[in-house]
Write an enzyme that holds these catalytic residues in place. Sequence first.
Site, PDB file in Angstrom:
ATOM      1  CG  LEU A  14      -2.003  -1.106   1.202  1.00 14.38           C
ATOM      2  CD1 LEU A  14      -2.968  -0.922   2.373  1.00 14.38           C
ATOM      3  CD2 LEU A  14      -2.777  -1.116  -0.109  1.00 14.38           C
ATOM      4  CG  ASP A  50      13.193  -0.523  13.867  1.00 16.67           C
ATOM      5  OD1 ASP A  50      11.940  -0.566  13.888  1.00 16.67           O
ATOM      6  OD2 ASP A  50      13.924  -1.386  14.399  1.00 16.67           O
ATOM      7  CE1 TYR A 135      -1.180  -6.613  11.009  1.00 14.40           C
ATOM      8  CE2 TYR A 135      -3.068  -7.985  10.437  1.00 14.40           C
ATOM      9  CZ  TYR A 135      -2.294  -6.851  10.232  1.00 14.40           C
ATOM     10  OH  TYR A 135      -2.654  -5.955   9.251  1.00 14.40           O
TER      11      TYR A 135
HETATM   12  P1  NAI Z   1       3.321  -4.516   3.714  1.00 14.82           P
HETATM   13  O1  NAI Z   1       3.794  -5.599   4.610  1.00 14.82           O
HETATM   14  O2  NAI Z   1       3.482  -4.687   2.244  1.00 14.82           O
HETATM   15  O3  NAI Z   1       4.009  -3.132   4.144  1.00 14.82           O
HETATM   16  C1  NAI Z   1       4.361  -2.821   5.453  1.00 14.82           C
HETATM   17  C2  NAI Z   1       5.708  -2.138   5.434  1.00 14.82           C
HETATM   18  O4  NAI Z   1       6.085  -1.817   6.769  1.00 14.82           O
HETATM   19  C3  NAI Z   1       6.819  -3.023   4.836  1.00 14.82           C
HETATM   20  O5  NAI Z   1       7.418  -2.390   3.725  1.00 14.82           O
HETATM   21  C4  NAI Z   1       7.787  -3.216   5.978  1.00 14.82           C
HETATM   22  O6  NAI Z   1       9.162  -3.237   5.578  1.00 14.82           O
HETATM   23  C5  NAI Z   1       7.482  -2.009   6.870  1.00 14.82           C
HETATM   24  N1  NAI Z   1       7.891  -2.264   8.257  1.00 14.82           N
HETATM   25  C6  NAI Z   1       7.741  -3.417   8.968  1.00 14.82           C
HETATM   26  N2  NAI Z   1       8.298  -3.287  10.183  1.00 14.82           N
HETATM   27  C7  NAI Z   1       8.800  -2.040  10.243  1.00 14.82           C
HETATM   28  C8  NAI Z   1       9.511  -1.332  11.241  1.00 14.82           C
HETATM   29  N3  NAI Z   1       9.834  -1.891  12.430  1.00 14.82           N
HETATM   30  N4  NAI Z   1       9.902  -0.074  10.971  1.00 14.82           N
HETATM   31  C9  NAI Z   1       9.608   0.514   9.779  1.00 14.82           C
HETATM   32  N5  NAI Z   1       8.936  -0.113   8.789  1.00 14.82           N
HETATM   33  C10 NAI Z   1       8.539  -1.384   9.024  1.00 14.82           C
HETATM   34  O7  NAI Z   1       1.786  -4.271   4.069  1.00 14.82           O
HETATM   35  P2  NAI Z   1       0.668  -3.531   3.211  1.00 14.82           P
HETATM   36  O8  NAI Z   1      -0.193  -4.551   2.575  1.00 14.82           O
HETATM   37  O9  NAI Z   1       1.265  -2.463   2.407  1.00 14.82           O
HETATM   38  O10 NAI Z   1      -0.200  -2.879   4.392  1.00 14.82           O
HETATM   39  C11 NAI Z   1       0.091  -1.577   4.868  1.00 14.82           C
HETATM   40  C12 NAI Z   1      -0.576  -1.399   6.225  1.00 14.82           C
HETATM   41  O11 NAI Z   1      -1.974  -1.620   6.102  1.00 14.82           O
HETATM   42  C13 NAI Z   1      -0.073  -2.367   7.303  1.00 14.82           C
HETATM   43  O12 NAI Z   1      -0.008  -1.682   8.531  1.00 14.82           O
HETATM   44  C14 NAI Z   1      -1.147  -3.431   7.361  1.00 14.82           C
HETATM   45  O13 NAI Z   1      -1.234  -4.003   8.647  1.00 14.82           O
HETATM   46  C15 NAI Z   1      -2.390  -2.629   7.013  1.00 14.82           C
HETATM   47  N6  NAI Z   1      -3.402  -3.457   6.380  1.00 14.82           N
HETATM   48  C16 NAI Z   1      -3.256  -3.836   5.066  1.00 14.82           C
HETATM   49  C17 NAI Z   1      -4.232  -4.595   4.455  1.00 14.82           C
HETATM   50  C18 NAI Z   1      -4.164  -4.940   3.008  1.00 14.82           C
HETATM   51  O14 NAI Z   1      -5.131  -5.529   2.511  1.00 14.82           O
HETATM   52  N7  NAI Z   1      -3.095  -4.622   2.290  1.00 14.82           N
HETATM   53  C19 NAI Z   1      -5.403  -5.071   5.218  1.00 14.82           C
HETATM   54  C20 NAI Z   1      -5.451  -4.597   6.581  1.00 14.82           C
HETATM   55  C21 NAI Z   1      -4.481  -3.808   7.125  1.00 14.82           C
HETATM   56  C1  15L Z   2      -4.451  -7.773   6.649  1.00 15.46           C
HETATM   57  O1  15L Z   2      -4.530  -7.176   7.725  1.00 15.46           O
HETATM   58  C2  15L Z   2      -3.155  -7.985   5.969  1.00 15.46           C
HETATM   59  O2  15L Z   2      -2.254  -6.914   6.190  1.00 15.46           O
HETATM   60  C3  15L Z   2      -3.294  -8.200   4.464  1.00 15.46           C
HETATM   61  O3  15L Z   2      -2.080  -8.692   3.940  1.00 15.46           O
HETATM   62  C4  15L Z   2      -4.445  -9.192   4.180  1.00 15.46           C
HETATM   63  O4  15L Z   2      -4.112 -10.440   4.674  1.00 15.46           O
HETATM   64  C5  15L Z   2      -5.728  -8.692   4.809  1.00 15.46           C
HETATM   65  O5  15L Z   2      -5.567  -8.376   6.183  1.00 15.46           O
HETATM   66  C6  15L Z   2      -6.894  -9.679   4.685  1.00 15.46           C
HETATM   67  O6  15L Z   2      -7.502 -10.005   5.704  1.00 15.46           O
HETATM   68  O7  15L Z   2      -7.188 -10.085   3.561  1.00 15.46           O
END
Ligand code: NAI
Ligand code: 15L
Length: 264
Positions: A14, A50, A135
């Site tokens: 994202l 971080d 999580y």
């Molecule tokens: P992603 O895993 O692709 O991106 C998360 C980023 O956070 C990664 O690039 C990672 O390197 C970075 N990260 C992890 N630990 C870190 C730390 N200690 N310090 C700095 N950076 C750190 O996840 P995505 O899919 O982009 O999701 C973005 C956010 O949205 C996350 O917080 C996720 O929990 C939330 N989310 C996403 C969903 C989805 O469908 N993509 C669904 C629900 C929530």
């Molecule tokens: C999340 O919270 C995760 O970050 C994402 O990778 C998907 O697994 C999503 O939920 C989901 O429930 O599909």
Amino acid sequence: MLNRLLITGAAGNLGRMSRTRLSHLAKHIRATDIEPFERLSDQEEIVTADLADATAVTQLVKDCDAVLHLGGVSVEKSYELIEAANLRGVHNLYEAARAQGMPRIVFASSNHTIGFYPQSQRLTVDAPTRPDGWYGVSKVYGEAVAQMYHAKFGQETALLRIGSCFEKPVDRRMMATWFSYDDYCRLMERLFTVPKLGCPVIWGVSNNSCGWWDNSHIGWLGWTAQDNSEIYRAEIETLPPRPADASDVLWQGGKFTADPIIKD
Ligand code: NAI
Ligand code: 15L
């Protein structure tokens, strides 16, 4: 227009999409991640940091008038990893924001805050949380921190409980949880420009006919989801049927509900 928008998790799924599609929201973008990544344009300042490092997070928030907080562990992992990124990381972010003018925050929460509700149930944001793993617990914690900072200090945060924000749904559960990139971007435009935000919980989900979550409380925001997963119905129906007792058939959190407690 915002002056400087901080995007955490900028190297993630994202984060990359937001940097490509939401660059018009701010004059300057500060993009940060723990992983190294490439700059997209002159508008971007790249910082590798971080979230668990309080000093680094204070520097990240400096001079920002808004934060899109996507950074952190995004799936089930060990408690230690989740604690560093999602618990300490959120603490550090809110303390940095409090010290530096309280920039508006959009917090990427998750449907895994309520993963242990059955798929047969329809939810409003008033439903008590039922996280489906560490999580999910960390996202409940993030929401609680944001609510406390709003009540105590007036810090504004959108608590966006994202369903599944991907290009398109890839399984039957995602027909209910899918959040299109277009709906996500239209929502972000409103969240960062609406004059008064407060600290609402919002379901990050498209207008899916078979969806579970009720967003009728946010009429004031001027956003309604427009996309519907039904356009992918024929494609999804070609997938083999799932057993009636499978976690992704029973629970809103799907397979996360069956994850073990991970040790590493
Ligand atoms: P992603 O895993 O692709 O991106 C998360 C980023 O956070 C990664 O690039 C990672 O390197 C970075 N990260 C992890 N630990 C870190 C730390 N200690 N310090 C700095 N950076 C750190 O996840 P995505 O899919 O982009 O999701 C973005 C956010 O949205 C996350 O917080 C996720 O929990 C939330 N989310 C996403 C969903 C989805 O469908 N993509 C669904 C629900 C929530
Ligand atoms: C999340 O919270 C995760 O970050 C994402 O990778 C998907 O697994 C999503 O939920 C989901 O429930 O599909």
